[in-house]
Design a protein around this motif. Sequence first.
Motif, PDB file in Angstrom:
ATOM      1  N   ALA A 154       0.753  -1.237  -0.121  1.00  0.00           N
ATOM      2  CA  ALA A 154      -0.027   0.049  -0.053  1.00  0.00           C
ATOM      3  C   ALA A 154       0.831   1.075  -0.072  1.00  0.00           C
ATOM      4  N   LEU A 155       1.731   1.135   0.634  1.00  0.00           N
ATOM      5  CA  LEU A 155       2.653   2.379   0.655  1.00  0.00           C
ATOM      6  C   LEU A 155       3.519   2.594  -0.703  1.00  0.00           C
ATOM      7  N   GLY A 156       3.918   1.465  -1.275  1.00  0.00           N
ATOM      8  CA  GLY A 156       4.552   1.734  -2.568  1.00  0.00           C
ATOM      9  C   GLY A 156       3.405   2.111  -3.491  1.00  0.00           C
ATOM     10  N   ALA A 157       2.141   1.886  -3.505  1.00  0.00           N
ATOM     11  CA  ALA A 157       1.177   2.220  -4.536  1.00  0.00           C
ATOM     12  C   ALA A 157       0.748   3.628  -4.505  1.00  0.00           C
ATOM     13  N   VAL A 158       0.704   3.974  -3.128  1.00  0.00           N
ATOM     14  CA  VAL A 158       0.230   5.523  -2.852  1.00  0.00           C
ATOM     15  C   VAL A 158       1.592   6.427  -3.190  1.00  0.00           C
ATOM     16  N   ASN A 159       2.865   6.049  -3.072  1.00  0.00           N
ATOM     17  CA  ASN A 159       3.772   6.707  -3.421  1.00  0.00           C
ATOM     18  C   ASN A 159       4.418   6.601  -4.833  1.00  0.00           C
ATOM     19  N   SER A 160       3.582   5.703  -5.932  1.00  0.00           N
ATOM     20  CA  SER A 160       3.933   5.685  -6.996  1.00  0.00           C
ATOM     21  C   SER A 160       3.572   6.794  -7.935  1.00  0.00           C
ATOM     22  N   ILE A 161       4.007   6.796  -9.127  1.00  0.00           N
ATOM     23  CA  ILE A 161       3.827   7.897 -10.108  1.00  0.00           C
ATOM     24  C   ILE A 161       2.412   8.003 -10.493  1.00  0.00           C
ATOM     25  N   PRO A 162       1.970   6.749 -11.044  1.00  0.00           N
ATOM     26  CA  PRO A 162       0.722   6.605 -11.477  1.00  0.00           C
ATOM     27  C   PRO A 162      -0.433   7.206 -10.467  1.00  0.00           C
ATOM     28  N   PHE A 163      -0.121   6.975  -9.185  1.00  0.00           N
ATOM     29  CA  PHE A 163      -1.534   7.224  -8.220  1.00  0.00           C
ATOM     30  C   PHE A 163      -1.142   9.034  -7.967  1.00  0.00           C
ATOM     31  N   ASP A 164       0.307   9.331  -7.907  1.00  0.00           N
ATOM     32  CA  ASP A 164       0.556  10.706  -7.992  1.00  0.00           C
ATOM     33  C   ASP A 164      -0.218  11.463  -9.070  1.00  0.00           C
ATOM     34  N   PHE A 165      -0.003  10.884 -10.229  1.00  0.00           N
ATOM     35  CA  PHE A 165      -0.725  11.598 -11.324  1.00  0.00           C
ATOM     36  C   PHE A 165      -2.288  11.573 -11.202  1.00  0.00           C
ATOM     37  N   LEU A 166      -2.763  10.926 -10.611  1.00  0.00           N
ATOM     38  CA  LEU A 166      -4.414  10.922 -10.332  1.00  0.00           C
ATOM     39  C   LEU A 166      -4.462  12.138  -9.443  1.00  0.00           C
ATOM     40  N   MET A 167      -3.851  12.062  -8.190  1.00  0.00           N
ATOM     41  CA  MET A 167      -3.933  13.041  -6.966  1.00  0.00           C
ATOM     42  C   MET A 167      -3.849  14.160  -7.523  1.00  0.00           C
ATOM     43  N   ARG A 168      -2.653  14.458  -8.481  1.00  0.00           N
ATOM     44  CA  ARG A 168      -2.556  15.978  -8.508  1.00  0.00           C
ATOM     45  C   ARG A 168      -3.695  16.607  -9.397  1.00  0.00           C
ATOM     46  N   THR A 169      -4.663  15.908 -10.016  1.00  0.00           N
ATOM     47  CA  THR A 169      -5.620  16.571 -10.611  1.00  0.00           C
ATOM     48  C   THR A 169      -6.750  16.789  -9.586  1.00  0.00           C
ATOM     49  N   LYS A 170      -6.597  16.549  -8.349  1.00  0.00           N
ATOM     50  CA  LYS A 170      -7.769  16.954  -7.229  1.00  0.00           C
ATOM     51  C   LYS A 170      -7.290  17.687  -5.979  1.00  0.00           C
ATOM     52  N   VAL A 171      -5.860  18.027  -6.093  1.00  0.00           N
ATOM     53  CA  VAL A 171      -5.665  18.853  -4.839  1.00  0.00           C
ATOM     54  C   VAL A 171      -5.476  20.445  -5.226  1.00  0.00           C
ATOM     55  N   ASP A 172      -5.836  21.091  -4.028  1.00  0.00           N
ATOM     56  CA  ASP A 172      -5.425  22.437  -4.182  1.00  0.00           C
ATOM     57  C   ASP A 172      -4.351  22.729  -3.410  1.00  0.00           C
ATOM     58  N   SER A 173      -4.392  22.680  -2.177  1.00  0.00           N
ATOM     59  CA  SER A 173      -3.411  23.164  -1.162  1.00  0.00           C
ATOM     60  C   SER A 173      -3.121  22.052  -0.016  1.00  0.00           C
ATOM     61  N   ASN A 174      -3.993  21.186   0.132  1.00  0.00           N
ATOM     62  CA  ASN A 174      -4.230  20.019   1.251  1.00  0.00           C
ATOM     63  C   ASN A 174      -4.950  18.992   0.738  1.00  0.00           C
TER      64      ASN A 174
END
Length: 602
Positions: free
Chosen positions: A471-491
């Motif tokens: 789970a740690l590797g999955a949430v730190n992965s580039i693909p998951f980061d790519f998804l989360m970048r479209t959803k965050v503002d500052s928090n």
Amino acid sequence: MLREYREELDEDILADFRDIVDGVTDDDLENYTPFHWVLEFAEVYAGGGFDVVVGNPPWDMLTPDRDEYFTRYDESFSGLLPEAKQARQEKLLEQESISKGWKRYKHEIEIVTEYFHKSVDYRMQQPTIAGKQQGTENDLSALFLERVFQLSKAGGYTAQVLPGAIFNGVSTRDLRMELLDETTIQSLVTFENRGIFEEIDTRYNFGVIAFKNEGRTEELKATFQQTDVGVLENLEESALTISRRVLREYSPEARIFPYVQSQQEVDVLDSILAHEPIGDNSSDSWYCTPYRELDRTNDSDRFVEDESAGDYPVYGGSNIYQFQYDPSFVDIEEPEFWSVDEDSDPDKSAKRRIKEKKVRGLKRSLYDAYDGSGSQKGFVNDLLNEHRGEPLSPDDVLLDCTEYRIVIRNIARASDERTMIASVIPPGVVCHHAINTFSRFEVDPEDDDLSKSPLHSVYKPIFSDRELFYALGAVNSIPFDFLMRTKVDSNLVMYKIEESQVPRLTEGDDWFEHIWTRAAKLNCYGDAFAEMRDRLDISAATSPDERERIQAELDAGAFHAYGLDREQTEFVLEDFYQVQNPRRMTDEYFDLVLEKYDELAP
């Protein structure tokens, strides 16, 4: 005849007001003149509604507007600066008739506002998201759109110019669900107001939507954040094709439409969103539930700044980085706060404060597990007194910090080197609100547990050790980061984490071992992880070159686990935002990830 019907319909609507709005009087309703669509357009209604509805509804909120009111008495009022406007308002209110009118005006707004909140005719205005009811604050455009669904006949066509919040606001979720599930959206174009409407702020966003009032939307032709209305003339050339899955699953909780910029981005999202949300606990698999342990301000009485006066650290966001819990490999800060053990001083102990907060959740879980009725406190205490002779107490709480656990930095921006920053931290460490914790345990009681004191045996691990590091590797992965970048503002908003998708792999699945072993090698360094290294039978990666290679292999494996092909992987790596002086995310690193992707390809 028409007058008679109109009067009867007026009375019906006013009767609704009396039923819905508390304390409304006939005097309150005296000046209301309802518009009766069914009467004014009788032939249209006889045919089922309007064939075509075109509109640009008001974009205002239904709240008392002092500019609108006081301009009746001073035409220059709306153009005054704030201080001058306040002074002029106070001067006008010295006139009794104006003062009474202002109170009456505000009261009338309150009545209509309450009506819209409670009326069954407007059921899409207050969605529940992440367990909390949202409200549109009586956004007139949202109210108009809901009415349009009713005015248009089945199979009729509608085109509307609407504020951007209709398409990505939390409070308009149910309107988007109606558009997706009960209409066929023909097209959607959103605009940034760069000189399009001169009297509206240039930061304002709006959209033009066209839909057929029947069926459901299987795919959408859309383009976003345009600056020239000329795009409407050649929409087929510039529109993206967005699948229903992307529209629905990008934000399962809030159903926000993703503002995608290219067809490649749409296709990548479609592949990512094929997986389960990380917070879905409906199966027997592991899941991630983020929560906040302590608040830096409200719980400051449990913190000390002198390390020698504390027994364990209190971590904040600056004390972790990806796969790192101290400054061994990157320049992260040492803990700013510490706290004391319960045995030393329970009134100053951060761990005691966490137990006091979490005992409520334990009580609720026991109440639900045993089909409680009546008072939660009374039912649970009676249950425990019967089995062990003592009621529930904070000592019954098993803290997550008794085990190794995943934490994530709360402050996150799409423009950071990495948006998702997660680490497994050692046991004994607690965290304030700049870090969210993934729950390590869930409450799953058996009858034999109820006789024990404390009740720690009711807690069952959510992750095996290997699943924890996967789970740690999955949430730190580039693909998951790519998804989360479209959803965050500052928090990082907690429900946005829970609704976001990862491959929910476990023992025996392809890529599971590849990812967990590398995440563990990156994170399990130092004396604090000696026990975990023994449990996993691994050695830590400690040289910079080795750590870079292993993280690149992890990221490459994550692309494969998500089912992203080489073209999609290359797109994500090329699209990934790069900061100046990055710690890891350089062109050379992205090239290494793609090289490892090719090596791992079947």
